[in-house]
Design a protein around this motif. Structure first.
Motif, PDB file in Angstrom:
ATOM      1  N   THR A   1       0.783  -1.263   0.050  1.00 40.32           N
ATOM      2  CA  THR A   1       0.010  -0.019  -0.075  1.00 40.32           C
ATOM      3  C   THR A   1       0.859   1.203   0.062  1.00 40.32           C
ATOM      4  O   THR A   1       0.528   2.084   1.108  1.00 40.32           O
ATOM      5  CB  THR A   1      -0.840   0.040   1.150  1.00 40.32           C
TER       6      THR A   1
ATOM      7  N   THR B   1     -13.802  -2.262   8.597  1.00 39.76           N
ATOM      8  CA  THR B   1     -13.787  -1.887   7.252  1.00 39.76           C
ATOM      9  C   THR B   1     -14.623  -2.861   6.493  1.00 39.76           C
ATOM     10  O   THR B   1     -14.546  -4.096   6.443  1.00 39.76           O
ATOM     11  CB  THR B   1     -12.294  -2.183   6.851  1.00 39.76           C
TER      12      THR B   1
ATOM     13  N   LYS C   1      -5.285   2.426   8.785  1.00 40.75           N
ATOM     14  CA  LYS C   1      -4.406   3.085   8.333  1.00 40.75           C
ATOM     15  C   LYS C   1      -3.073   2.541   8.893  1.00 40.75           C
ATOM     16  O   LYS C   1      -3.133   2.179  10.048  1.00 40.75           O
ATOM     17  CB  LYS C   1      -4.727   4.580   8.903  1.00 40.75           C
ATOM     18  N   ASP C   2      -2.036   2.459   8.116  1.00 38.08           N
ATOM     19  CA  ASP C   2      -0.708   1.937   8.554  1.00 38.08           C
ATOM     20  C   ASP C   2      -0.879   0.470   9.148  1.00 38.08           C
ATOM     21  O   ASP C   2       0.054   0.100   9.861  1.00 38.08           O
ATOM     22  CB  ASP C   2       0.024   2.944   9.561  1.00 38.08           C
TER      23      ASP C   2
ATOM     24  N   SER D   1      -1.813   4.612  -0.609  1.00 35.74           N
ATOM     25  CA  SER D   1      -3.048   4.854   0.562  1.00 35.74           C
ATOM     26  C   SER D   1      -2.481   4.786   1.991  1.00 35.74           C
ATOM     27  O   SER D   1      -2.903   5.200   2.904  1.00 35.74           O
ATOM     28  CB  SER D   1      -4.048   4.241   0.515  1.00 35.74           C
ATOM     29  N   GLY D   2      -1.675   3.802   2.265  1.00 33.92           N
ATOM     30  CA  GLY D   2      -1.147   3.487   3.369  1.00 33.92           C
ATOM     31  C   GLY D   2      -2.212   2.569   4.236  1.00 33.92           C
ATOM     32  O   GLY D   2      -2.107   2.302   5.425  1.00 33.92           O
ATOM     33  N   PHE D   3      -3.391   2.340   3.438  1.00 31.40           N
ATOM     34  CA  PHE D   3      -4.578   1.744   4.302  1.00 31.40           C
ATOM     35  C   PHE D   3      -4.315   0.111   3.868  1.00 31.40           C
ATOM     36  O   PHE D   3      -4.435  -0.034   2.994  1.00 31.40           O
ATOM     37  CB  PHE D   3      -5.843   2.363   3.569  1.00 31.40           C
TER      38      PHE D   3
END
Ligand code: THU
Length: 139
Positions: free
Chosen positions: A22, A90, A82-83, A25-27
């Protein structure tokens, strides 16, 4: 679905988060897909510099299974954050819901949204995709 099996699916989905690719987005999202015969296929999201080729974790799991001849499924667990740190539930995107519609019975297929082993919610595919269009519409 037994509590023990739910816990295994959540732990398996969480274990996929480090594999998510990712850079944009880092998601990070992890998925654990339970087949009708009791085996589990895993998935993570895989992003792309051209953006649209990005594959969600859920579809990665489905495509891995279908590409090995498996087409019958009981449930999927999805975690994301996130991260790679899940803080909220989700929910699957519309495209992933449609892929589920292709292979799963909307009345019985279970979608487990989890944050950790103690915090989860379970929906049927029909609840998340009412009046879905599927293979039966073409038969
Ligand atoms: N993503 C998933 O993998 N599954 C979902 O259910 C929601 C979104 C991914 C796609 C993209 O890599 C990132 O999360 C941000 O949209």
């Amino acid at each position: 679905m037994e509590k023990k099996q739910i816990q295994v699916l959540i732990e398996t989905a969480l274990a996929q988060l480090p594999f998510a690719y990712t850079p944009y987005s880092g998601f990070k999202v992890g998925a654990a897909l339970l087949t009708k015969d009791g085996s589990i296929y895993t998935g993570c999201n895989i992003e792309n510099a051209a953006y649209t080729p990005t594959n969600c974790a859920e579809r990665t799991a489905f495509f891995k299974a279908v590409s090995e001849g498996i087409r019958e499924f009981q449930a999927i667990c999805i975690v994301g954050g996130k991260d790679g740190v899940p803080a909220e539930y989700t929910a699957p995107c519309g495209v992933c819901r449609q892929v589920m519609m292709e292979f799963c019975d909307p009345d019985t297929f279970q979608i487990i949204l989890a944050i950790d082993p103690d915090r989860y919610k379970i929906y049927t595919l029909k609840e998340l995709l009412p009046m879905g269009f599927g293979p039966l519409n073409l038969s």
